[in-house]
Every structure is written in structure tokens, then in C-alpha cells.
Design an enzyme around this catalytic site. Structure first.
Site, PDB file in Angstrom:
ATOM      1  N   SER A 229       0.578  -0.751  -0.413  1.00  0.00           N
ATOM      2  CA  SER A 229      -0.123  -0.458  -0.245  1.00  0.00           C
ATOM      3  C   SER A 229       0.600   0.894  -0.242  1.00  0.00           C
ATOM      4  O   SER A 229       1.584   1.138  -1.344  1.00  0.00           O
ATOM      5  CB  SER A 229      -0.799  -0.337   1.154  1.00  0.00           C
ATOM      6  OG  SER A 229      -1.864   0.812   1.000  1.00  0.00           O
ATOM      7  N   GLU A 352      -9.634  -5.072  -4.107  1.00  0.00           N
ATOM      8  CA  GLU A 352      -9.206  -3.809  -3.256  1.00  0.00           C
ATOM      9  C   GLU A 352     -10.240  -2.844  -2.280  1.00  0.00           C
ATOM     10  O   GLU A 352      -9.574  -3.087  -0.932  1.00  0.00           O
ATOM     11  CB  GLU A 352      -7.887  -2.904  -3.933  1.00  0.00           C
ATOM     12  CG  GLU A 352      -6.811  -3.444  -4.757  1.00  0.00           C
ATOM     13  CD  GLU A 352      -5.599  -4.273  -3.608  1.00  0.00           C
ATOM     14  OE1 GLU A 352      -6.049  -3.661  -2.316  1.00  0.00           O
ATOM     15  OE2 GLU A 352      -4.414  -4.940  -4.329  1.00  0.00           O
ATOM     16  N   HIS A 450      -7.760  -5.370   0.127  1.00  0.00           N
ATOM     17  CA  HIS A 450      -6.749  -4.306   0.319  1.00  0.00           C
ATOM     18  C   HIS A 450      -5.838  -4.676   1.489  1.00  0.00           C
ATOM     19  O   HIS A 450      -6.787  -5.181   2.658  1.00  0.00           O
ATOM     20  CB  HIS A 450      -7.510  -3.757   0.101  1.00  0.00           C
ATOM     21  CG  HIS A 450      -5.629  -2.326   0.642  1.00  0.00           C
ATOM     22  ND1 HIS A 450      -4.688  -2.606  -0.230  1.00  0.00           N
ATOM     23  CD2 HIS A 450      -5.588  -1.442   1.274  1.00  0.00           C
ATOM     24  CE1 HIS A 450      -3.698  -1.600  -0.508  1.00  0.00           C
ATOM     25  NE2 HIS A 450      -3.896  -0.896   0.969  1.00  0.00           N
TER      26      HIS A 450
END
Length: 541
Positions: A229, A352, A450
Site C-alpha cells: 500500500s 482492493e 486490500h
């Protein structure tokens, strides 16, 4: 404590023989190294800054809370990282240093639980090292940079412990704390204090690794920098640095990099800083330096409200293209100059955006008109066509499902594919993956969200017991996929190639094949997995 190396010697799910058994044949591998004894007083290293005494944990030498830069406090708040002055005598390195100041709520959230826990302190520029031996073995080095939306996280979190990688791959592993939120990302202009303090921290940490890691049994010329990320965006931003004429690292692992973010210009960043000053009732950086850090962090909550926009992942603080520490979009730094020579492993999770939106009642109630309006930002007059394409791809899709898939593609998948495409076109090495395994947690609404790949990469589910998003995963499938992924990451760090037997052949992403490894209960190599969506977003490609 369980015998971790023995657990990983088992062939799980028919997919991989992971851990020490996989890598015991390499020179200097686990079979060749004598592990420290549990009754040793603690390993000692002599560094230019001073002497360190670490501890022994699970057969590894571990050094925690090692300062890599001067404390960024007082007059050094909002200044680039500076060298640490060093210390006299032997410094204890058996306890983590404080994490960077960040918002904190007891009990955390519905997805990760917590992602950063007290103690917090501005004096946070420390790193942690795990090594199989303080010797001259010159092991490959993995440096992990945590994510957290630029406002949370810590290299000291148990979920990012370097023990599994160090033990299973015979690696030296380093995790890093760096400045977050307003303390790391505010921009004050060239005549003020500059910006991208987070990046100066990470560069200082990498330089520390290059200069010192040999004392911990590591090879300073064989470093892989990995992150997820915001941490993956950091890896890209670091790639363009070539001090003393050589790259700072050899390989890069980018897990779910949000390369679709528009990185603000200096002028745009100054506007955001003005908003923050208004929240605090301050007029300049000098006044802010007198404000206690808890009050600075508390202002983050109002910044969410002031900077958020419907249908976008909220990021109250962002990097800045300031022309000094960062002169281009981070993805571009992996295409030319120092970054072109770095081996790249890049990937994303299939859903995600479900992480941020699937459990949000206002978004669950989104209407088609709202989502169409958001789709126009990406597709212009093709918004209705795009909406229909996303809707038909997921039978029974609600507007929120269309929105989440669109955001996933906008922010993560399509920019990652574009980077792979551009590197492949230049003949530069790049491998791609898509993590597909959905979690049953929250009635399956999170899907392959995610962050879900993180415990599989580290193969340390015991450290994630607090995380709601892992609830209900089948242990056999979970452990089989973790074995495959963990060994692939180790293989990439050691050799520059994530393939290992007996998994399916993981070839490079090339323009004629566009091979992408799909990581699921059955792991499969797929050609051009995102082709339809790539052409939808970028007609003619």
C-alpha cells in the site's frame, strides 16, 4: 514455542516445499549456519555509531529499536532526517522503539483490528533487524516498509515481524519506523521546511542499511525493498535514488501500490497545508512547532472531512512532487535511471477497495446515479458503457459493487498493469500477481480485499489473531497458499525470480504473454488477466 522451521518443511496443499528445507541447499543456507544458543547473553555488533547488544528469539539474533537518524523533535520537527550522533558504551537493543504518532482507537476497526499501538513518540526513527547469525555470511537483505494510508502503521507491529523470512529464507530482515501523518507529509514550501519528510526518513534508513548491514550478516549489495500500500508507493519513490553512483537496492516488491493516486504539486500541497493550519488555528510552521504532537495528530480527524471526496479512498495527507526529494510520479522512477535496473515484483488483490467501502453503510446505499457520476471522472462520456461492463462482470452487482470494482481498478490494478506494461516494453524485468482468495469474514462482503495478502506473504497467521478479516478461512487452504506465497517472496529476494518448484511456472510479464500469477486455493498462471479492463480504461492498448 512451536518448531517453525519444522512446520514449514511439510508439503502443504501440493503447492510448495517451503522454508528451511527449500533453501537448505544454498551456500550459507540454514543447514550451514549454527543458530545462536538461547542461553547466550545476547549478540553484540560494533557500528560506527556505537555498540549494540541484541537478543535471541527463536534461534535468531534480533536487534530492536536501533536509531538510524537523529530524533526529529524540537527544531528538527519538519526537517529532513539527519544523521544520528551516536552513543557511548553498549546500547540495549532488545525492545522496540516507540511507533510514529498516529490516530489510535482502542479495539481498532472491523477489518484489520488495529494497525498501530502505543507507545507513540516523535522520537521514532528506529529500525529492527532479524538475522540468522551475526557473521560474515553476506545473506540477502529484505527491508520492509509498512503501509497505512500515510497515517498509521509501524515496523514494530508483530504482524511485520521479520522472523519468518529470516528463518525460512536465511535472510537478514529490517523493518522501519518513519514519520506519518502531519509530521511526515505536510509541505511548507521551499522557503519553509520543505516536504516529504517520510521519504528522507526512509532514505536515511536505507543508507543506514547499506553502511551497517554487513555487521549483521547481510550483503549490502543484495538488498530487496518491499512494501504494501503506502509502503509500496514508498518503494517506488525510493527507486530513483542512486547515491555514490549505484542503486540503493537491487530488487523491489510492490504489494498493492496505490499508483493511481494523483500526487499533488507544490501548489496543491500548500493548499492542503493551509487547510491544516486553519484546523489548528496556526499561521506558519514556526507556530506548529510549539504544538504538542497529540494535538497535531488529533487534527487528522477533521482533515478527513475537509479533504475527502465521495467515491474516492480518503487520504488526508499525501506525498508531494516537490522537485527536490521527489521530482516525478513514483511509478515513473521504476522506468528509467536507477530504477530501470531494479527487478520488480508487483501485484494487487482482486477486490482492493472492498477494504474501505464494503462495510460502509453510506456506500452500501449508493445509487446508480451516484456511481455513474463517479465513473465520469474516469471514463468521461464512456461512463455508462463502463458501468454496464462492471455490472455484467459481477452477476447481481449492486451499485456499490460497481463502485468498488471501479475504484480497485482506478487506484490499484490498472496503474500496476500499466507499470508492468511499460517495463515489459523496455525489456526490464517485472513479475505480476493477482491475489484472488476471498475471506468469508463479514458474510463474504470483503472478498479479496486490500491487505488480505499480508499474512500469506509473511506466513504468520498466529500474529494476526486480532484481525477480523481472517475469520472463517479454511486452515488447509490458508496454509497451503501461504506456503506458496512466502516461498515465492523468498525466492525473489534470493534470486530475482519468484518461481519455485512445484508451483506452476511463474514467468516474467512480457508484452506477448502478460503472464500474471493468480494466487488462490489453486494457484495458476494466467495470460493477460486484465486485458479486457485494460482496453476499457485505455482503448487501443
Amino acid at each position: 514455542m512451536t518448531d517453525e522451521p519444522s512446520r514449514r518443511k511439510v508439503l502443504r496443499n501440493g503447492s510448495v516445499l517451503a522454508g528451511a528445507a527449500l533453501f537448505s541447499g544454498v551456500p550459507g543456507g540454514p543447514a550451514a549456519q549454527a543458530a545462536p544458543r538461547a542461553n547466550d547473553p545476547g549478540p553484540v555488533v560494533d557500528l560506527p555509531a556505537g555498540r549494540l547488544r541484541g537478543g535471541i528469539e527463536g534461534g535468531l539474533a534480533v536487534f530492536k529499536g536501533v536509531p538510524y537518524a537523529a530524533p526529529p523533535v524540537g527544531a528538527l520537527r519538519w526537517r529532513p532526517a539527519r544523521p544520528h550522533p551516536g552513543w557511548q558504551g553498549t546500547r540495549d537493543a532488545t525492545a522496540y522503539g516507540p511507533s510514529a504518532p498516529q490516530p489510535y482507537r482502542e479495539g481498532g476497526d472491523q477489518v484489520l483490528g488495529t494497525h498501530g499501538s502505543p507507545p507513540f513518540d516523535e522520537d521514532c526513527l528506529t529500525l529492527n533487524v532479524w538475522t540468522p547469525g551475526v557473521d560474515s555470511a553476506k545473506r540477502p537483505v529484505m527491508v520492509w516498509i509498512h503501509g497505512g494510508g500515510f497515517i498509521s502503521g509501524s515496523g514494530s507491529l508483530p504482524v511485520y515481524s521479520g522472523d519468518t523470512f529470516a528463518r525460512d529464507g536465511d535472510l537478514v530482515v529490517v523493518t522501519v519506523n518513519y514519520r506519518l501523518g502531519p509530521l511526515g507529509y505536510l509541505y511548507f514550501g521551499e522557503d519553509g521546511a520543505g516536504g516529504n519528510f517520510w521519504l528522507t526518513d526512509q532514505l536515511a534508513a536505507l543508507n543506514w542499511v547499506r553502511d551497517n548491514i554487513a555487521a549483521f550478516g547481510g550483503d549490502p549489495d543484495n538488498i530487496t525493498v518491499a512494501g504494501q500500500s503506502g509502503g509500496a508507493l514508498s518503494v517506488a519513490a525510493l527507486a530513483g535514488t542512486r547515491p555514490k553512483g549505484r542503486p540503493l537496492f537491487r530488487r523491489a516488491i510492490l504489494q498493492s501500490p496505490p499508483l493511481g493516486l494523483k500526487i499533488p504539486t507544490r501548489a496543491e500541497s500548500l493548499q492542503r497545508t493551509a487547510q491544516y493550519l486553519d484546523v489548528l488555528g496556526a499561521t506558519n510552521v514556526a507556530e506548529l512547532r510549539a504544538v504538542p504532537w497529540p494535538r497535531l495528530i488529533a487534527a487528522t480527524f477533521e482533515m478527513f472531512g475537509r479533504t475527502g471526496k465521495w467515491g474516492y479512498w480518503s487520504t488526508p495527507f499525501l506525498p508531494v512532487i516537490d522537485g527536490t526529494t521527489l521530482d516525478r510520479d513514483p511509478a515513473d522512477l521504476l522506468l528509467s535511471g536507477a530504477g530501470a535496473d531494479i527487478d520488480v515484483l508487483i501485484g494487487w488483490t482482486r477486490e482492493e477497495a472492498n477494504f474501505a467501502f464494503a462495510l460502509s453503510e453510506p456506500y452500501v446505499a449508493a445509487t446508480k446515479d451516484q456511481v455513474l457520476a463517479r465513473a465520469r471522472d474516469t471514463f468521461g462520456n464512456r461512463a455508462a458503457q463502463a458501468y454496464t461492463a462492471y455490472e455484467q462482470a459481477r452477476p447481481g452487482a449492486r451499485p456499490v459493487d460497481v463502485l468498488m470494482d471501479l475504484i480497485s481498478d482506478d487506484l490499484f490494478r490498472m496503474p500496476a498493469v500499466a507499470l508492468a506494461e511499460r517495463r515489459a516494453a523496455r525489456g526490464r524485468p517485472v513479475w505480476a500477481y493477482q491475489f484472488n482468495l476471498p475471506t468469508p469474514a463479514h458474510d463474504g462482503r470483503l472478498a479479496a480485499a486490500h491487505c488480505l495478502e499480508l499474512p500469506f506473504v509473511f506466513d504468520n497467521f498466529d500474529k494476526w489473531s486480532h484481525a477480523p478479516f481472517l475469520t472463517g478461512l479454511n486452515p488447509r487452504i490458508r496454509e497451503g497458499l501461504a506456503a506458496t506465497m512466502h516461498a515465492s517472496w523468498i525466492s525473489f529476494i534470493r534470486t530475482g525470480d519468484p518461481h519455485h518448484d512445484p508451483m506452476p511456472k511463474w514467468g516474467r510479464y512480457e508484452r506477448d504473454s502478460r503472464t500474471t500469477m493468480t494466487l488462490d486455493s489453486v494457484t495458476t498462471a494466467v495470460d493477460d488477466i486484465a486485458g479486457y479492463w485494460r482496453r476499457l480504461h485505455h482503448p487501443g492498448t
